[in-house]
Design a protein around this motif. Structure first.
Motif, PDB file in Angstrom:
ATOM      1  N   VAL A   7      25.207 -24.213 -25.737  1.00  0.00           N
ATOM      2  CA  VAL A   7      26.120 -24.562 -24.646  1.00  0.00           C
ATOM      3  C   VAL A   7      27.571 -24.341 -25.076  1.00  0.00           C
ATOM      4  CG1 VAL A   7      27.030 -26.472 -23.264  1.00  0.00           C
ATOM      5  CG2 VAL A   7      24.560 -26.182 -23.514  1.00  0.00           C
ATOM      6  N   GLU A   8      27.893 -24.744 -26.287  1.00  0.00           N
ATOM      7  CA  GLU A   8      29.260 -24.598 -26.789  1.00  0.00           C
ATOM      8  C   GLU A   8      29.664 -23.129 -26.878  1.00  0.00           C
ATOM      9  OE1 GLU A   8      31.809 -25.629 -30.856  1.00  0.00           O
ATOM     10  OE2 GLU A   8      29.971 -26.737 -30.409  1.00  0.00           O
TER      11      GLU A   8
ATOM     12  N   HIS B 280      15.346 -23.424 -24.525  1.00  0.00           N
ATOM     13  CA  HIS B 280      16.152 -24.552 -24.061  1.00  0.00           C
ATOM     14  C   HIS B 280      16.609 -24.407 -22.608  1.00  0.00           C
ATOM     15  CE1 HIS B 280      16.453 -26.144 -28.168  1.00  0.00           C
ATOM     16  NE2 HIS B 280      16.656 -24.899 -28.571  1.00  0.00           N
TER      17      HIS B 280
ATOM     18  N   ASN C 191      29.107 -29.494 -18.858  1.00  0.00           N
ATOM     19  CA  ASN C 191      29.617 -29.894 -20.161  1.00  0.00           C
ATOM     20  C   ASN C 191      31.139 -29.772 -20.200  1.00  0.00           C
ATOM     21  OD1 ASN C 191      29.288 -30.424 -23.168  1.00  0.00           O
ATOM     22  ND2 ASN C 191      30.255 -28.424 -23.231  1.00  0.00           N
TER      23      ASN C 191
ATOM     24  N   THR D 224      26.755 -25.366 -18.914  1.00  0.00           N
ATOM     25  CA  THR D 224      28.085 -25.163 -19.489  1.00  0.00           C
ATOM     26  C   THR D 224      29.180 -25.722 -18.579  1.00  0.00           C
ATOM     27  OG1 THR D 224      28.225 -22.923 -18.536  1.00  0.00           O
ATOM     28  CG2 THR D 224      27.405 -23.121 -20.786  1.00  0.00           C
TER      29      THR D 224
ATOM     30  N   LYS E 113      20.508 -26.747 -28.867  1.00  0.00           N
ATOM     31  CA  LYS E 113      20.859 -26.670 -27.454  1.00  0.00           C
ATOM     32  C   LYS E 113      22.362 -26.868 -27.262  1.00  0.00           C
ATOM     33  CE  LYS E 113      19.629 -28.523 -22.910  1.00  0.00           C
ATOM     34  NZ  LYS E 113      18.730 -29.443 -22.158  1.00  0.00           N
ATOM     35  N   GLU E 114      22.918 -27.855 -27.961  1.00  0.00           N
ATOM     36  CA  GLU E 114      24.349 -28.125 -27.851  1.00  0.00           C
ATOM     37  C   GLU E 114      25.165 -26.948 -28.371  1.00  0.00           C
ATOM     38  OE1 GLU E 114      22.133 -30.198 -29.124  1.00  0.00           O
ATOM     39  OE2 GLU E 114      22.102 -31.737 -27.555  1.00  0.00           O
TER      40      GLU E 114
ATOM     41  N   THR F  58      33.809 -32.849 -20.667  1.00  0.00           N
ATOM     42  CA  THR F  58      34.785 -32.806 -21.761  1.00  0.00           C
ATOM     43  C   THR F  58      36.194 -33.015 -21.237  1.00  0.00           C
ATOM     44  OG1 THR F  58      33.406 -31.298 -23.069  1.00  0.00           O
ATOM     45  CG2 THR F  58      35.753 -31.380 -23.607  1.00  0.00           C
TER      46      THR F  58
END
Length: 204
Positions: free
Chosen positions: A6-7, A40, A54, A51, A2-3, A58
């Protein structure tokens, strides 16, 4: 996984636009099936929301780290700008224009989060600058912190500042200089002009 999704989605959305990039594009770029993404995220709207949140988290963490460096108020603003430009791929207007047009609820939520974060950071920055004699003591901190947010987001309006006439990196730099020259003391002006002459600040 999942991460990782998103990245990769964040990278592609910032480069090509939130509307332009499809779920198929992301799956193809990652070498996975679209079905894996849907395990996901229910739909593209959910992925776009993930996104943006996130990305906001960040950048917020990075800004907090810069604020802990103990730089003077003027240098701190320039370092934060450079950090944000690097993490937003120089923040071309297109991706965020698409976000606003095609995902208005997500854009509105993100803008509110941005305001709360930026307003708090700028408020503290102004108070520190006044205490250190870099900003005029007679400025209205609440007004200046809000007009800063308005101006910084306003120069990214492609209808007013079309990309073919203005580069976003130049616009944000010019806005910072415009903003700071209106509130600095003679002591602060010396620091500002010295920073503007430094190659490290000229190049970003």
């Amino acid at each position: 996984m999942k991460e990782m999704i998103v990245e990769k989605a964040t990278e592609m959305f910032l480069k090509y636009g939130f509307k332009s990039v499809t779920m198929d594009d992301i799956a193809s770029e990652m070498g996975i099936s679209k079905k894996t993404i849907y395990q996901h995220f229910c739909n593209k709207n959910d992925l776009v929301e993930a996104t943006t949140l996130n990305l906001f988290d960040t950048i917020s963490c990075g800004v907090d780290g810069i604020r802990e460096m103990g730089k003077n108020s003027i240098e701190e603003i320039f370092i934060i700008r450079s950090f944000m430009m690097q993490h937003l791929n120089n923040e071309t207007a297109s991706p965020f224009y698409q976000l606003q047009k095609f995902f208005p609820k997500i854009f509105s939520c993100l803008r509110q989060k941005q305001f709360q974060k930026m307003h708090g950071c700028m408020h503290d920055n102004l108070v520190k600058g006044i205490d250190n004699g870099l900003f005029r003591a007679d400025i209205n901190v609440e007004f200046v912190s809000r007009i800063y947010f308005t101006g910084l987001t306003g120069v990214k309006d492609n209808d007013i500042f079309p990309a073919e006439m203005f580069a976003i990196s130049d616009l944000t730099k010019q806005f910072l200089e415009y903003h700071l020259r209106g509130i600095v003391t003679p002591k602060g002006l010396e620091i500002l002009e010295a920073l503007l002459e430094e190659k490290s600040f000229k190049s970003v």
